[in-house]
Design a protein around this motif. Structure first.
Motif, PDB file in Angstrom:
ATOM      1  N   ALA A   1      39.753 -29.820  38.936  1.00  0.00           N
ATOM      2  CA  ALA A   1      40.438 -29.672  40.318  1.00  0.00           C
ATOM      3  C   ALA A   1      39.951 -28.080  40.937  1.00  0.00           C
ATOM      4  N   ASP A   2      39.255 -27.711  39.613  1.00  0.00           N
ATOM      5  CA  ASP A   2      38.569 -26.123  40.982  1.00  0.00           C
ATOM      6  C   ASP A   2      37.465 -26.541  41.091  1.00  0.00           C
ATOM      7  N   VAL A   3      36.558 -27.319  40.326  1.00  0.00           N
ATOM      8  CA  VAL A   3      35.279 -27.469  41.247  1.00  0.00           C
ATOM      9  C   VAL A   3      35.585 -28.445  42.153  1.00  0.00           C
ATOM     10  N   GLU A   4      36.582 -29.389  43.065  1.00  0.00           N
ATOM     11  CA  GLU A   4      37.050 -30.150  44.358  1.00  0.00           C
ATOM     12  C   GLU A   4      37.054 -28.958  45.208  1.00  0.00           C
ATOM     13  N   LYS A   5      37.500 -28.288  44.342  1.00  0.00           N
ATOM     14  CA  LYS A   5      38.232 -26.801  45.591  1.00  0.00           C
ATOM     15  C   LYS A   5      37.340 -26.207  46.143  1.00  0.00           C
ATOM     16  N   LYS A   6      36.871 -25.472  45.166  1.00  0.00           N
ATOM     17  CA  LYS A   6      35.663 -25.020  45.401  1.00  0.00           C
ATOM     18  C   LYS A   6      34.517 -25.362  46.494  1.00  0.00           C
ATOM     19  N   MET A   7      34.614 -27.449  46.758  1.00  0.00           N
ATOM     20  CA  MET A   7      33.324 -27.765  47.066  1.00  0.00           C
ATOM     21  C   MET A   7      33.368 -28.158  48.592  1.00  0.00           C
ATOM     22  N   ALA A   8      35.164 -27.959  48.240  1.00  0.00           N
ATOM     23  CA  ALA A   8      35.828 -27.903  49.629  1.00  0.00           C
ATOM     24  C   ALA A   8      35.421 -26.940  50.773  1.00  0.00           C
ATOM     25  N   MET A   9      35.009 -25.798  50.268  1.00  0.00           N
ATOM     26  CA  MET A   9      35.080 -24.472  51.077  1.00  0.00           C
ATOM     27  C   MET A   9      33.709 -24.551  52.435  1.00  0.00           C
ATOM     28  N   LYS A  10      33.792 -23.789  52.565  1.00  0.00           N
ATOM     29  CA  LYS A  10      32.087 -23.610  53.079  1.00  0.00           C
ATOM     30  C   LYS A  10      31.523 -22.534  53.091  1.00  0.00           C
ATOM     31  N   SER A  11      30.057 -23.296  52.861  1.00  0.00           N
ATOM     32  CA  SER A  11      29.271 -21.905  52.252  1.00  0.00           C
ATOM     33  C   SER A  11      28.488 -21.015  52.734  1.00  0.00           C
ATOM     34  N   ALA A  12      28.168 -19.761  52.603  1.00  0.00           N
ATOM     35  CA  ALA A  12      27.449 -19.044  52.969  1.00  0.00           C
ATOM     36  C   ALA A  12      25.849 -19.557  54.103  1.00  0.00           C
ATOM     37  N   LEU A  13      25.473 -20.450  53.003  1.00  0.00           N
ATOM     38  CA  LEU A  13      24.363 -21.135  53.063  1.00  0.00           C
ATOM     39  C   LEU A  13      24.284 -22.520  53.942  1.00  0.00           C
ATOM     40  N   ASP A  14      25.470 -23.046  54.140  1.00  0.00           N
ATOM     41  CA  ASP A  14      25.615 -23.502  55.332  1.00  0.00           C
ATOM     42  C   ASP A  14      24.546 -23.777  56.798  1.00  0.00           C
ATOM     43  N   ASP A  15      24.692 -22.693  57.391  1.00  0.00           N
ATOM     44  CA  ASP A  15      23.903 -22.307  58.449  1.00  0.00           C
ATOM     45  C   ASP A  15      22.382 -22.617  57.873  1.00  0.00           C
ATOM     46  N   PHE A  16      21.852 -22.247  56.729  1.00  0.00           N
ATOM     47  CA  PHE A  16      20.265 -22.354  56.430  1.00  0.00           C
ATOM     48  C   PHE A  16      19.841 -23.553  56.531  1.00  0.00           C
ATOM     49  N   THR A  17      19.405 -24.085  57.772  1.00  0.00           N
ATOM     50  CA  THR A  17      18.138 -25.422  58.605  1.00  0.00           C
ATOM     51  C   THR A  17      17.224 -24.880  58.660  1.00  0.00           C
ATOM     52  N   LEU A  18      16.262 -25.870  58.073  1.00  0.00           N
ATOM     53  CA  LEU A  18      15.462 -25.623  58.615  1.00  0.00           C
ATOM     54  C   LEU A  18      14.926 -26.675  59.705  1.00  0.00           C
ATOM     55  N   PRO A  19      13.485 -25.901  60.694  1.00  0.00           N
ATOM     56  CA  PRO A  19      13.004 -28.026  61.389  1.00  0.00           C
ATOM     57  C   PRO A  19      12.360 -28.158  60.250  1.00  0.00           C
ATOM     58  N   PRO A  20      12.868 -29.994  60.701  1.00  0.00           N
ATOM     59  CA  PRO A  20      11.231 -30.587  60.262  1.00  0.00           C
ATOM     60  C   PRO A  20      10.081 -30.729  60.585  1.00  0.00           C
ATOM     61  N   LEU A  21       9.068 -31.119  59.445  1.00  0.00           N
ATOM     62  CA  LEU A  21       7.699 -30.454  59.417  1.00  0.00           C
ATOM     63  C   LEU A  21       6.794 -31.173  60.422  1.00  0.00           C
ATOM     64  N   LYS A  22       5.928 -31.215  60.618  1.00  0.00           N
ATOM     65  CA  LYS A  22       5.443 -31.567  61.643  1.00  0.00           C
ATOM     66  C   LYS A  22       3.903 -31.597  60.707  1.00  0.00           C
ATOM     67  N   SER A  23       3.552 -32.256  59.742  1.00  0.00           N
ATOM     68  CA  SER A  23       2.997 -32.578  58.931  1.00  0.00           C
ATOM     69  C   SER A  23       1.343 -33.502  59.514  1.00  0.00           C
ATOM     70  N   GLY A  24       0.764 -33.343  59.860  1.00  0.00           N
ATOM     71  CA  GLY A  24      -0.403 -34.636  60.545  1.00  0.00           C
ATOM     72  C   GLY A  24      -0.446 -34.698  62.086  1.00  0.00           C
ATOM     73  N   LYS A  25       0.698 -33.368  63.137  1.00  0.00           N
ATOM     74  CA  LYS A  25       0.914 -33.874  63.946  1.00  0.00           C
ATOM     75  C   LYS A  25      -0.004 -32.781  64.433  1.00  0.00           C
ATOM     76  N   THR A  26      -0.488 -32.746  66.064  1.00  0.00           N
ATOM     77  CA  THR A  26      -1.214 -31.231  66.333  1.00  0.00           C
ATOM     78  C   THR A  26      -0.261 -30.527  67.441  1.00  0.00           C
ATOM     79  N   PRO A  27       0.172 -29.344  67.036  1.00  0.00           N
ATOM     80  CA  PRO A  27       0.819 -28.628  67.864  1.00  0.00           C
ATOM     81  C   PRO A  27       0.454 -29.076  69.212  1.00  0.00           C
ATOM     82  N   LYS A  28       2.258 -28.910  70.107  1.00  0.00           N
ATOM     83  CA  LYS A  28       1.520 -28.527  71.405  1.00  0.00           C
ATOM     84  C   LYS A  28       1.031 -27.449  72.156  1.00  0.00           C
TER      85      LYS A  28
END
Length: 472
Positions: free
Chosen positions: A445-472
């Motif tokens: 119960a406590d694990v499921e309750k914790k997993m339903a919470m918002k994480s400080a890491l939720d907004d930590f996103t990175l753009p996808p890699l563009k390996s092999g593509k020449t930047p414009k």
């Protein structure tokens, strides 16, 4: 050229001095380490000397070495974190040719501004005297000519000196082992005494050590908490590992105490799975065995979570058996009890649980799915040194029952790929125990309750890699 080099060295020294103002202030004190040396002398046999070598550096690739990690015994007795060193601790006071008495000698790597500009500042002899409080400190190069008559000692205590793959001393130890062997002239060294004595000391934690472990354990639990809140089916095992270790670093843990184990699905059935290469964890269970190392002391905390936030009925059934086994073991813990008694309590619950589910037809077969011991001591090593099966006040240990049902096991296919381990860190007290890792939830119960919470890491996103593509 000489002038340029002098300027570079001066800049380095100023920068190093400035950086020290921002170093952690909670390292173990020189008084702690001196106390450990004195405690060792009290239990050493008469007319004996102990030699404790630094670990050598190890090559990673070409001219790059692995991150250096000190011999835990040498760190325990000195606080020294550099290679190329050997400590001698004498049972009785010794007298040199000038009439001076001493009870310890410490040979360390020499200050070298050019090397320090590449690899970091060294303490050197004066730094060891000032910061570590060891007055009889010398450059390592002085050891070969230092007048020590090892033939007069009844017992020379040393763990096997570090050697290279071909049986010879690695060149990273600058002749210390070779000089030791020459000075002892082939006299036998007693490695068993080394492990007996250090085990007797290290199995009981001092108040200062308990503080270090509390910090490492709480940091590890915060890593578990944030990953529980952030986890989802599209994550990779490596991403989950990275989130754990990011939290560790954020709280000041220098390293992990062992390779982080992130096993999704059937990978959780591999006890020391550290490759963590699965690109999507999917809707499986994720077994996360991760421990932060803080100032040399390591935690060891495992949680098993459902990637989508909810356990299935079958996962709940297995998880509850492991949870109940851990609770049964907890109830036996107190000063004077034994680790064997705790293990038997956990074994009984797991055997009964697997039998009731029909996974085994004979309770004696529970070890097919629970293939390791109940736990171990923790401290400067994740499997810390200890001598006794009897539990004593201020021991710190793990309790980690588990069930692992690999694909193609001899049971109903619906159980295949389910792996659950719950591991907690505990301090033994006179009347029971303190659950140091209570910061991270354990029950379903406590694990499921914790997993339903918002994480400080939720907004930590990175753009996808563009390996092999020449930047414009």
């Amino acid at each position: 050229m000489k002038k340029i080099f002098t300027i570079l060295v001066m800049v380095f020294v100023v920068q190093a001095s400035f950086a020290q103002d921002f170093e952690p202030k909670d390292y173990l004190s020189k008084e702690f380490h001196a106390g450990r040396r004195e405690a060792l002398r009290q239990i050493m046999p008469e007319n004996s000397v102990m030699a404790v070598f630094a670990y050598p550096t190890r090559n990673f690739s070409n001219d790059v070495d692995y991150l250096y990690h000190q011999n835990p015994d040498l760190y325990y007795f000195t606080g020294y974190k550099e290679p190329d060193a050997v400590l001698f601790i004498f049972k009785e006071p010794q007298t040199d040719n000038k009439g001076n008495t001493y009870r310890e000698l410490f040979f360390v790597q020499k200050r070298d501004p050019q090397q320090e500009s590449w690899n970091g500042k060294r303490l050197g002899v004066e730094g060891v005297k000032e910061k570590l409080g060891i007055s009889m400190a010398f450059n390592g190069s002085d050891f070969k000519d230092f007048p020590i008559d090892f033939s007069k000692f009844k017992t020379i205590i040393a763990s096997p000196p570090p050697v290279g793959a071909n049986g010879t001393e690695t060149n990273k130890l600058n002749g210390l082992v070779a000089s030791f062997i020459k000075k002892t002239n082939g006299a036998p060294t007693n490695g068993q005494w080394h492990f007996k004595l250090t085990g007797q000391l290290r199995e009981i934690k001092t108040p200062e050590e308990v503080l270090m472990l509390r910090k490492a354990i709480e940091i590890s639990c915060e890593g578990q908490n944030e990953v529980m809140k952030a986890a989802h089916a599209n994550m990779s095992e490596l991403e989950i590992q990275g989130l754990h270790e990011f939290v560790h670093k954020k709280y000041g843990a220098e390293n992990v105490g062992y390779g982080s184990i992130i096993g999704a699905g059937e990978n959780g059935c591999i006890l020391h799975y550290v490759t963590n290469t699965k690109t999507k964890v999917g809707n499986s269970l994720i077994l996360m065995d991760v421990g932060a190392e803080y100032h040399g002391y390591t935690a060891d905390v495992t949680r098993t979570i459902p990637a989508n936030g909810k356990f299935t009925a079958n996962e709940k059934a297995i998880y509850q058996i492991v949870y109940d086994a851990q609770e049964a073991a907890f109830k036996t813990l107190k000063d004077g009890s034994t680790f064997s008694k705790a293990g038997s309590a956990a074994n009984e619950v797991i055997a009964e649980g697997l039998f009731k589910l029909g996974i085994i037809k004979d309770k004696k077969d529970f070890k097919k799915y629970y293939t390791h011991g109940l736990g171990h001591h923790i401290g400067l090593d994740v499997h810390d040194r200890a001598n006794s099966n009897t539990l004593k006040t201020n021991m710190v240990m793990t309790i980690e029952p588990g069930i692992y049902i690999a694909p193609n096991s001899d049971c109903d296919q619906k159980w295949w790929g389910i792996a659950v381990r719950i591991e907690d860190d505990l301090l033994i007290t006179p009347d029971g125990y303190e659950l140091l890792s209570a910061f991270a939830p354990r029950s379903i119960a406590d694990v499921e309750k914790k997993m339903a919470m918002k994480s400080a890491l939720d907004d930590f996103t990175l753009p996808p890699l563009k390996s092999g593509k020449t930047p414009k």
